[in-house]
Design a protein around this motif. Structure first.
Motif, PDB file in Angstrom:
ATOM      1  N   GLN A 156      29.134  36.107  34.331  1.00  0.00           N
ATOM      2  CA  GLN A 156      30.274  35.990  32.912  1.00  0.00           C
ATOM      3  C   GLN A 156      30.675  35.494  32.378  1.00  0.00           C
ATOM      4  N   LYS A 157      31.246  35.174  30.515  1.00  0.00           N
ATOM      5  CA  LYS A 157      32.040  34.332  31.157  1.00  0.00           C
ATOM      6  C   LYS A 157      33.454  35.120  30.905  1.00  0.00           C
ATOM      7  N   ASP A 158      33.533  36.437  30.823  1.00  0.00           N
ATOM      8  CA  ASP A 158      34.446  37.233  31.296  1.00  0.00           C
ATOM      9  C   ASP A 158      35.267  37.270  32.608  1.00  0.00           C
ATOM     10  N   GLY A 159      34.048  36.278  33.805  1.00  0.00           N
ATOM     11  CA  GLY A 159      34.489  36.379  35.076  1.00  0.00           C
ATOM     12  C   GLY A 159      33.754  37.857  35.791  1.00  0.00           C
ATOM     13  N   ILE A 160      33.006  38.786  35.120  1.00  0.00           N
ATOM     14  CA  ILE A 160      32.376  39.345  35.331  1.00  0.00           C
ATOM     15  C   ILE A 160      31.414  39.926  36.283  1.00  0.00           C
ATOM     16  N   ILE A 161      31.203  39.907  37.687  1.00  0.00           N
ATOM     17  CA  ILE A 161      29.970  39.331  38.347  1.00  0.00           C
ATOM     18  C   ILE A 161      28.931  40.673  38.628  1.00  0.00           C
ATOM     19  N   VAL A 162      27.494  40.159  38.352  1.00  0.00           N
ATOM     20  CA  VAL A 162      26.580  41.072  37.906  1.00  0.00           C
ATOM     21  C   VAL A 162      25.354  40.509  38.745  1.00  0.00           C
ATOM     22  N   ALA A 163      25.136  41.744  40.193  1.00  0.00           N
ATOM     23  CA  ALA A 163      24.699  41.841  41.024  1.00  0.00           C
ATOM     24  C   ALA A 163      23.189  42.270  40.379  1.00  0.00           C
ATOM     25  N   SER A 164      21.880  41.686  40.837  1.00  0.00           N
ATOM     26  CA  SER A 164      20.289  42.263  40.335  1.00  0.00           C
ATOM     27  C   SER A 164      19.541  42.173  41.553  1.00  0.00           C
ATOM     28  N   TYR A 165      18.489  43.730  41.353  1.00  0.00           N
ATOM     29  CA  TYR A 165      17.705  43.956  42.654  1.00  0.00           C
ATOM     30  C   TYR A 165      16.808  43.984  41.945  1.00  0.00           C
ATOM     31  N   ASP A 166      15.956  44.181  43.674  1.00  0.00           N
ATOM     32  CA  ASP A 166      14.276  43.751  42.988  1.00  0.00           C
ATOM     33  C   ASP A 166      13.731  45.054  42.305  1.00  0.00           C
ATOM     34  N   ASN A 167      14.458  46.207  42.465  1.00  0.00           N
ATOM     35  CA  ASN A 167      14.015  47.077  41.812  1.00  0.00           C
ATOM     36  C   ASN A 167      14.362  47.288  40.291  1.00  0.00           C
ATOM     37  N   GLY A 168      14.845  45.954  39.910  1.00  0.00           N
ATOM     38  CA  GLY A 168      14.928  45.964  38.030  1.00  0.00           C
ATOM     39  C   GLY A 168      16.383  46.605  38.088  1.00  0.00           C
ATOM     40  N   ASP A 169      17.130  46.756  38.964  1.00  0.00           N
ATOM     41  CA  ASP A 169      18.202  47.395  38.534  1.00  0.00           C
ATOM     42  C   ASP A 169      19.139  46.311  38.434  1.00  0.00           C
ATOM     43  N   THR A 170      20.823  46.795  38.216  1.00  0.00           N
ATOM     44  CA  THR A 170      21.384  45.242  37.766  1.00  0.00           C
ATOM     45  C   THR A 170      22.865  46.283  37.877  1.00  0.00           C
ATOM     46  N   ARG A 171      23.838  45.528  38.112  1.00  0.00           N
ATOM     47  CA  ARG A 171      25.094  46.277  38.892  1.00  0.00           C
ATOM     48  C   ARG A 171      26.554  45.703  38.889  1.00  0.00           C
ATOM     49  N   ILE A 172      27.567  46.013  37.846  1.00  0.00           N
ATOM     50  CA  ILE A 172      28.064  44.639  37.830  1.00  0.00           C
ATOM     51  C   ILE A 172      29.311  45.009  39.485  1.00  0.00           C
ATOM     52  N   ILE A 173      29.611  44.809  40.263  1.00  0.00           N
ATOM     53  CA  ILE A 173      30.463  44.477  41.056  1.00  0.00           C
ATOM     54  C   ILE A 173      31.693  43.856  41.233  1.00  0.00           C
ATOM     55  N   ALA A 174      32.113  43.080  40.796  1.00  0.00           N
ATOM     56  CA  ALA A 174      33.068  42.665  40.567  1.00  0.00           C
ATOM     57  C   ALA A 174      34.132  41.736  39.462  1.00  0.00           C
ATOM     58  N   GLN A 175      34.394  41.575  39.239  1.00  0.00           N
ATOM     59  CA  GLN A 175      35.190  40.663  38.469  1.00  0.00           C
ATOM     60  C   GLN A 175      35.867  39.396  38.849  1.00  0.00           C
ATOM     61  N   ILE A 176      36.382  37.974  38.666  1.00  0.00           N
ATOM     62  CA  ILE A 176      37.003  36.864  38.743  1.00  0.00           C
ATOM     63  C   ILE A 176      38.523  37.258  37.905  1.00  0.00           C
ATOM     64  N   ALA A 177      39.362  37.055  38.360  1.00  0.00           N
ATOM     65  CA  ALA A 177      40.790  37.125  37.527  1.00  0.00           C
ATOM     66  C   ALA A 177      41.427  36.314  37.448  1.00  0.00           C
ATOM     67  N   VAL A 178      42.931  35.747  36.653  1.00  0.00           N
ATOM     68  CA  VAL A 178      43.745  34.629  36.271  1.00  0.00           C
ATOM     69  C   VAL A 178      44.539  35.169  36.233  1.00  0.00           C
ATOM     70  N   ALA A 179      45.458  33.891  36.173  1.00  0.00           N
ATOM     71  CA  ALA A 179      47.168  34.246  36.691  1.00  0.00           C
ATOM     72  C   ALA A 179      47.266  33.394  35.042  1.00  0.00           C
ATOM     73  N   ASN A 180      47.750  33.613  34.520  1.00  0.00           N
ATOM     74  CA  ASN A 180      49.203  32.763  33.764  1.00  0.00           C
ATOM     75  C   ASN A 180      50.331  32.455  33.702  1.00  0.00           C
ATOM     76  N   PHE A 181      50.577  31.312  32.994  1.00  0.00           N
ATOM     77  CA  PHE A 181      52.306  30.335  33.912  1.00  0.00           C
ATOM     78  C   PHE A 181      53.186  30.475  32.264  1.00  0.00           C
ATOM     79  N   THR A 182      54.182  30.976  32.059  1.00  0.00           N
ATOM     80  CA  THR A 182      54.861  30.648  30.958  1.00  0.00           C
ATOM     81  C   THR A 182      55.415  29.091  30.878  1.00  0.00           C
ATOM     82  N   ASN A 183      54.900  28.581  31.898  1.00  0.00           N
ATOM     83  CA  ASN A 183      54.937  27.096  31.911  1.00  0.00           C
ATOM     84  C   ASN A 183      54.745  26.713  33.309  1.00  0.00           C
ATOM     85  N   LEU A 184      53.658  26.161  32.852  1.00  0.00           N
ATOM     86  CA  LEU A 184      52.229  25.321  33.311  1.00  0.00           C
ATOM     87  C   LEU A 184      53.268  24.544  34.488  1.00  0.00           C
ATOM     88  N   SER A 185      53.971  23.715  33.041  1.00  0.00           N
ATOM     89  CA  SER A 185      54.466  22.540  34.660  1.00  0.00           C
ATOM     90  C   SER A 185      55.176  22.598  35.404  1.00  0.00           C
TER      91      SER A 185
END
Length: 365
Positions: free
Chosen positions: A255-284
Motif C-alpha cells: 500500500q501507499k503507506d508501505g504496509i504489506i498485505v498478504a492475500s490467501y486463497d480462502n479469502g483472507d487478507t492479513r497485514i504482515i509488515a510495513q516498509i520503514a523509511v529514514a528522514n534526515f535533516t540534511n540530505l546533502s
C-alpha cells in the motif's frame, strides 16, 4: 554533483516490487549489519523470500503480529514468505444466513417427508462440517415449519456418531420452528429469525466459538406463492462470522503507506509488515557509498535505528513505479557542447601558433 533532495521523474513498470518514494524520505537497506539509504526502489525477492535490492541488500521495515498490528521496534529485514506468512489460520463459523422461499403448497414439506437444506460450517482446525437440516410443515398450520438435524458429514465423509447418533442429532436443533405472516408471507417467529445450531452437542471442541452455538438466521426466508428454493451462506448479512478454512498465500500487495498485505486463497487478507523509511535533516550531508546507496554522517544526521512511517511527513509510496534520474539533460548537453567548443577553440589556437612558428623558422632560413 549528486542532489539527493531533488526528485526525478516517474516511470511505470507494473512490477509490484518497484516502489517510488514521493517525498524526501529514504529507503533503509542493510548489508552485513550495516544500514544504507537509497531512493532506488527497484526491489526483488531473493530465494529466502526476503525483499532485497538488486545487490542483495535487504529492505528494512517492521513486522506485524498475528492480529496485523505493526510493531515499531528497530527495523529488520522483511521476509515476505516466512513460514508464519505462508498460511492463514482457520477460523470457526459462528453465523449462517439462510435466504429463499417456501411455497406452502409444496408437498415435499408434508409431515413424514420434509425438505432438506445443507448448512456448512467450519471448525477452528479448518475442517468443513455439513449439517443436513430438515424442514417439515406443521399438521395444523401451513405457515409453520419445524426444523431438525438428520445427518452430519466432515469434509464430505459421514461422521460416525455411534449408538447415540439419533439423540445427538436431536440435540443439534431443539424445539425449533419458524412461522410466517399469513398476509405478508414474512417471517414472524422466532422474533429475530435466529435458530441456534447447538454444535456443542457433537462433543467436538473445535466446533463453535468458545462453546457457543452457530446462529442460523432465517429472517430473509419468505412464504410466498413462488418456487421453493433455499440458499445457505456462511456469515451474517454483513459476512461476519463466516469462518475460514486454512489459507495458502496467493498474492502480496504494498500500500501507499508501505504496509504489506498478504492475500490467501480462502479469502483472507492479513497485514504482515510495513516498509520503514529514514528522514534526515540534511540530505546533502549523506555520504555516497556506490550503487545508489548513501551512508549517514554527522552532517546529515544520525539514523535512530527505528525509522519512520512515510505518511508521518505527508509522503507516500507509489508501487509499480520507479523514480528516474534527476539529471537535467538540457544542462548536461549544454555543458558538454560548451566543453567541446572550448576544446575545438584551443585546438585552433595551437594550430595557429604552430603555423606562426613554422613561418618564423622559414623566414630565418
Amino acid at each position: 554533483n549528486t542532489k539527493v533532495s531533488d526528485a526525478g521523474g516517474s516511470q511505470s513498470t507494473n512490477n509490484p516490487f518497484d516502489i517510488m518514494i514521493n517525498g524526501d524520505a529514504m529507503f533503509i537497506v542493510n548489508n552485513a549489519g550495516q544500514n544504507y539509504f537509497t531512493k532506488a526502489g527497484n526491489f526483488v525477492v531473493d530465494n529466502a523470500g526476503t525483499l532485497v535490492t538488486p545487490q542483495g541488500y535487504s529492505v528494512q521495515g517492521w513486522k506485524a503480529d498475528l492480529e496485523g498490528n505493526i510493531i515499531k521496534t528497530n527495523v529488520s529485514s522483511i521476509n515476505l514468505y516466512a513460514p508464519e506468512n505462508k498460511y492463514a489460520s482457520p477460523v470457526a463459523t459462528t453465523n449462517v444466513s439462510i435466504s429463499g422461499n417456501i411455497n406452502k403448497e409444496d408437498e415435499s414439506f408434508a409431515v413424514g417427508t420434509g425438505r432438506s437444506l445443507n448448512v456448512t460450517v467450519y471448525d477452528s482446525l479448518g475442517y468443513e462440517y455439513q449439517v443436513t437440516v430438515k424442514l417439515t410443515q406443521a399438521e395444523d398450520d401451513d405457515y409453520t415449519y419445524t426444523l431438525s438435524a438428520t445427518d452430519l458429514t466432515c469434509n464430505g465423509s459421514a461422521v460416525d456418531l455411534g449408538e447415540d447418533a439419533e439423540d445427538i442429532l436431536a440435540d443439534l436443533i431443539t424445539d425449533a420452528e419458524i412461522s410466517f405472516d399469513t398476509i405478508t408471507g414474512e417471517l414472524i417467529a422466532p422474533d429475530e429469525g435466529i435458530i441456534p445450531l447447538n454444535v456443542g452437542a457433537l462433543g467436538i471442541d473445535s466446533l463453535g466459538a468458545d462453546g457457543e452455538p452457530v446462529n442460523m438466521d432465517f429472517s430473509s426466508v419468505t412464504c410466498l406463492g413462488s418456487d421453493t428454493k433455499f440458499t445457505a451462506l456462511r456469515g451474517d448479512e454483513e459476512g461476519l462470522g463466516a469462518g475460514r478454512l486454512v489459507g495458502t498465500m496467493s498474492g502480496i500487495s504494498i500500500q501507499k503507506d508501505g504496509i504489506i498485505v498478504a492475500s490467501y486463497d480462502n479469502g483472507d487478507t492479513r497485514i504482515i509488515a510495513q516498509i520503514a523509511v529514514a528522514n534526515f535533516t540534511n540530505l546533502s550531508g549523506l555520504e555516497k557509498a556506490g550503487d545508489n546507496l548513501f551512508s549517514a554522517t554527522l552532517n546529515s544526521g544520525e539514523f535512530d535505528g527505528i525509522g519512520d512511517d512515510i505518511t508521518e511527513d505527508g509522503g507516500y509510496f507509489s508501487t509499480g513505479v520507479l523514480e528516474m534520474s534527476n539529471v537535467d539533460l538540457a544542462a548536461e548537453f549544454t555543458d558538454m557542447i560548451t566543453t567541446q567548443r572550448g576544446y575545438q577553440a584551443n585546438s585552433r589556437i595551437i594550430t595557429v601558433s604552430d603555423t606562426l612558428l613554422e613561418e618564423l623558422i622559414n623566414l630565418k632560413r
